[in-house]
Design a protein around this motif. Structure first.
Motif, short mmCIF file in Angstrom:
data_model
loop_
_atom_site.label_atom_id
_atom_site.label_comp_id
_atom_site.label_asym_id
_atom_site.label_seq_id
_atom_site.Cartn_x
_atom_site.Cartn_y
_atom_site.Cartn_z
N ASP A 3 0.84 -1.18 0.00
CA ASP A 3 0.00 0.00 0.00
C ASP A 3 0.89 1.23 0.00
O ASP A 3 1.33 1.70 1.02
CB ASP A 3 -0.91 0.00 1.24
N SER A 4 1.17 1.72 -1.17
CA SER A 4 2.01 2.90 -1.23
C SER A 4 1.18 4.13 -1.57
O SER A 4 1.69 5.23 -1.63
CB SER A 4 3.13 2.71 -2.26
N VAL A 6 -0.81 6.53 -0.28
CA VAL A 6 -1.24 7.12 0.98
C VAL A 6 -1.99 8.40 0.69
O VAL A 6 -1.51 9.27 -0.02
CB VAL A 6 -0.01 7.41 1.87
N ASN A 7 -3.18 8.48 1.20
CA ASN A 7 -3.95 9.69 0.95
C ASN A 7 -3.36 10.87 1.71
O ASN A 7 -2.50 10.72 2.56
CB ASN A 7 -5.40 9.48 1.38
N SER A 8 -3.87 12.01 1.37
CA SER A 8 -3.24 13.22 1.89
C SER A 8 -4.03 13.81 3.06
O SER A 8 -3.89 14.96 3.38
CB SER A 8 -3.13 14.25 0.79
N TRP A 9 -4.86 12.97 3.69
CA TRP A 9 -5.76 13.58 4.67
C TRP A 9 -5.02 14.17 5.86
O TRP A 9 -5.43 15.18 6.42
CB TRP A 9 -6.82 12.57 5.14
N VAL A 10 -3.89 13.57 6.23
CA VAL A 10 -3.20 14.08 7.41
C VAL A 10 -2.70 15.49 7.15
O VAL A 10 -2.85 16.40 7.97
CB VAL A 10 -2.04 13.17 7.80
N ASP A 11 -2.08 15.68 5.97
CA ASP A 11 -1.55 17.00 5.68
C ASP A 11 -2.65 18.05 5.59
O ASP A 11 -2.47 19.17 6.02
CB ASP A 11 -0.78 16.97 4.35
N SER A 12 -3.79 17.62 5.04
CA SER A 12 -4.83 18.61 4.84
C SER A 12 -5.60 18.91 6.12
O SER A 12 -6.23 19.93 6.25
CB SER A 12 -5.81 18.12 3.76
N ASP A 62 -10.55 15.53 8.21
CA ASP A 62 -10.25 14.19 8.71
C ASP A 62 -11.02 13.12 7.93
O ASP A 62 -10.50 12.04 7.65
CB ASP A 62 -10.62 14.07 10.20
N GLY A 64 -12.52 13.54 4.96
CA GLY A 64 -12.46 13.66 3.51
C GLY A 64 -13.82 14.02 2.92
O GLY A 64 -14.19 13.53 1.86
#
Lengths: 473, 473
Positions: A3-4, A6-12, A62, A64
């Motif tokens: 699983d490479s 990785v969504n960007s939810w943490v940054d956003s 968080d 999305g």
């Protein structure tokens, strides 16, 4: 399952938000799913009445979903009465929502308090109102600011080097202990020390103990599978000449607990001789060694032979049992075994508190506090002695002028009724009976164990007056 | 031994002094006795080189001798070379005095460090350089200033109410845990939790565990007399359908440790069904549940049935293992047993740290810190994935985007040489082999466990580069 992606939810996600776990798995669209998940969280009590919900933008990022989706869901639940929204205080769970039924817990594990206690004269704790908050905070601040980064990683099971160095200096200077930092192991207090020594297989029972002592300690030892064998006491302390086939003996040489006498110098020497001759070991519980009021302080037995005595101490009497910091000063041959019992990493004593205590010792704050408390407790003991001389001259205070408690010797057959009379008048204290080893054959002693350190300064006078009123005539 | 004649030395002693234990029992007058006692204290190493002696007036008051006596004794020992006196820094022990020979200790109990480690990628700890010192100190200050006096007395073995309330709110909100403060017991971390549950007789073995897990945990359990039975793992997590006659199972459902997959939703339900049917219990080790990076956070299994799951967590991954604070969220039927195992009073977790964590949680600092670290660790994982894609595209990162570590799957037969090659290049990390239960029959997996959270920000880039250089081609 590579699983490479990785969504960007943490940054956003907004850093200022708070975490709220929700699973949007219900039927319908995102808004319906979110509304359902929030409603269920409130209904089940998972979100408690009054709990604050995250801001729209934070929860939206968080999960999305769009901010409007969160705003709409909140609005719907406000309309339904599950949530409340007030200008300036955000969205909260309404007070009417019913939480999980609290457990009807009987707090039966706390030290039993006499119902309606007004005066607490139980032994065992220092004046909780006298904790040196400002000085301790100053040490904590310095420790936290100066700590190297590695202090926040896995800890050395021996304890922080800084603390072991400060203790080695202090114990040598103030208690006559002969040691160096490599022979000291930090622990959470006496119970932990016993657990490491006996539970960890470093020592084995049976263990000789004093015929009067803490039942709590006997329970600890029994739970660790150690049989205790009582040594009778006389005016010179424990009868160490009665040591039999045991290979270890637990003593309170500076101030026998609870009866109050020091171990006679000849017996101090004798018990060390016994340990040498029998390949035995002396466990020295130095629980209140700092508090001696008559200019005859007795150093640690450990100083007589550092390879035959395990010296055990803590800050529970000198500072507070709330810190949970203690130490063992070990003969070299036990160090590896104790460390092995402790585990690969420090799993017990707070490293930040260890660093603070190191600073507290090294900066002289510990000495200042002990000296201040020595004056206070000594004055309380004087007041107890004076009050008895005036109101109950037939009752003697036994033991040396030391420690945080005194024993009032009572005539045979009167202890039980005296404890009950005290309880009726709102005074919590113990009789000697509860400290007696069940297997001892020594003549019972009767008396009241008065913890004169326990109350605050303001409470002590009234407690003393109340005590004098209920003593047997 | 009645003793009501208490001398006045405590009152007369200077508060500013420091304690120095001396016994003036030698031959001759007071001065000779004092000189002899001090000389012996230095000679034996009890007073270490450089140690500062108390001021004249303080020691004189403590010992009940004239100030001149102390001054004369100090002067004599300065003349003899035992002490040194310098204007402004007082009297100190001379440096030449020989202390007790320090123990030649091999610190073999610390986690083994590869000799010459330059890059620490071992799993298990958060970035020690990222501890939120300022925010934690602010919470500690508030906690210390606002604590009621009773907080410095004997502690409730359940833990401080303030902390249990804050945890109940946080765990419900962030982890989907259903509980209330009366069902939470504070402890020092996972090892302590296991000790209380199994050592305290609340639960009994055998205990089913995942076929890959911490050998440290298996050792703990073995030491507590608990036999562990391995459950094989597949792509959906632990094979809970293989549960046999055990009555308890230990799982890492959010993020299998160390292989990295979450437990499949059907298995989450299945293991709770099993516990209900067999009167069993699930131990949920939620060691890094806060750290999920792909917008699919998984709540605690505990939320499915609070009476069948013991939820265990700590701040060791989210803040620091240096704090030694953890918790158990218990089914009601185990609460009394765990409290009984803990003892009459709090003997383990620092009460001041408990109050600080309560403030840290309630003030929102905990959420802020977790969200900040989530960004940091997620970015590190991304960098790892990107670096592998570029430099070692044949090596997959397994598991979900979560936690503080990743597993790099290796071809059969290459793990051992890869770990050795890393060590030769100054990289400390573990292979999967060390996590494998010795009794499992599942097909071995090979891989490197990369703790990407362990280095500081500055150290991570170089560590990653070094890692890419040594991966098998």
């Amino acid at each position: 399952m590579p699983d490479s992606r990785v969504n960007s939810w943490v940054d956003s996600a907004e850093r200022i938000g708070a975490d709220l776990h929700l699973e949007l798995s219900g039927p319908g669209g995102r808004r319906a799913a979110l509304t359902g998940a929030l409603r269920e969280a409130v209904r089940s009590g998972r979100l408690a009445p009054g709990a604050r919900l995250p801001p729209y933008r934070s929860l939206a990022a968080d999960l999305g979903v769009a901010r409007n989706t969160v705003a709409d869901a909140y609005a719907e639940l406000v309309a339904e009465g599950w949530l409340t929204a007030r200008q300036g205080s955000g969205t909260r769970v309404a007070e009417r929502a019913e939480p999980l039924r609290p457990r009807a817990r009987v707090p039966k594990k706390l030290p039993p308090r006499v119902r309606g206690t007004r005066h607490d004269l139980r032994q065992g704790t220092p004046d909780a109102s006298a904790f040196p908050r400002a000085a301790w905070l100053a040490s904590y601040r310095r420790a936290l600011q100066q700590a190297p980064n590695e202090a926040f990683g896995p800890g050395d099971p021996a304890g922080r080097r800084e603390l072991r160095e400060a203790l080695a200096e202090y114990l040598a200077r103030a208690r006559g202990v002969r040691t160096e930092p490599g022979r000291i192991v930090i622990c959470s207090g006496f119970a932990h020390a016993v657990g490491l020594l006996f539970g960890g297989g470093v020592l084995r029972g049976p263990l000789a103990v004093e015929a009067y002592g803490l039942s709590f300690h006997r329970k600890l030892l029994t739970a660790a599978g150690v049989r205790t064998v009582p040594l009778p006491l006389d005016d010179d302390g424990a009868r160490v000449d009665r040591l039999g086939r045991e290979r270890a003996v637990l003593l309170t040489p500076a101030h026998q607990f609870p009866t109050g006498g020091p171990l006679h110098p000849e017996r101090r020497a004798a018990v060390v001789d016994w340990a040498r001759a029998r390949d035995g070991v002396v466990l020295e519980d130095d629980y209140d060694g700092e508090f001696r009021y008559d200019r005859k302080p007795v150093g640690a037995v450990q100083g007589l032979d550092p390879e035959r005595v395990i010296h055990i101490g803590s800050v529970s009497k000198s500072l507070s049992p709330a810190l949970r910091l203690g130490w063992m000063v070990l003969p070299e041959r036990y160090v590896d075994g104790v460390l092995a019992a402790k585990g690969d990493r420090e799993a017990w004593a707070s490293v930040l508190d260890q660093l603070s205590l190191a600073d507290f010792l090294a900066s002289g704050s510990y000495d200042r506090h002990v000296r201040r408390m020595r004056q206070r407790y000594r004055s309380r003991r004087d007041r107890l002695v004076a009050a008895l001389a005036e109101h109950a001259p037939h009752i003697a205070v036994t033991g040396v002028a030391a420690g945080l408690h005194a024993v009032l010797r009572l005539p045979p057959g009167t202890e039980r009724s005296a404890v009950k009379a005290a309880a009726r008048h709102g005074i919590a204290l113990d009789g000697l009976a509860g400290f007696r080893h069940p297997a001892t054959d020594m003549e019972p002693r009767e008396g009241l164990v008065v913890g004169y350190a326990t109350p605050s300064e303001a409470e002590y006078g009234p407690a003393l007056e109340a005590l004098c009123r209920v003593l047997p005539g």
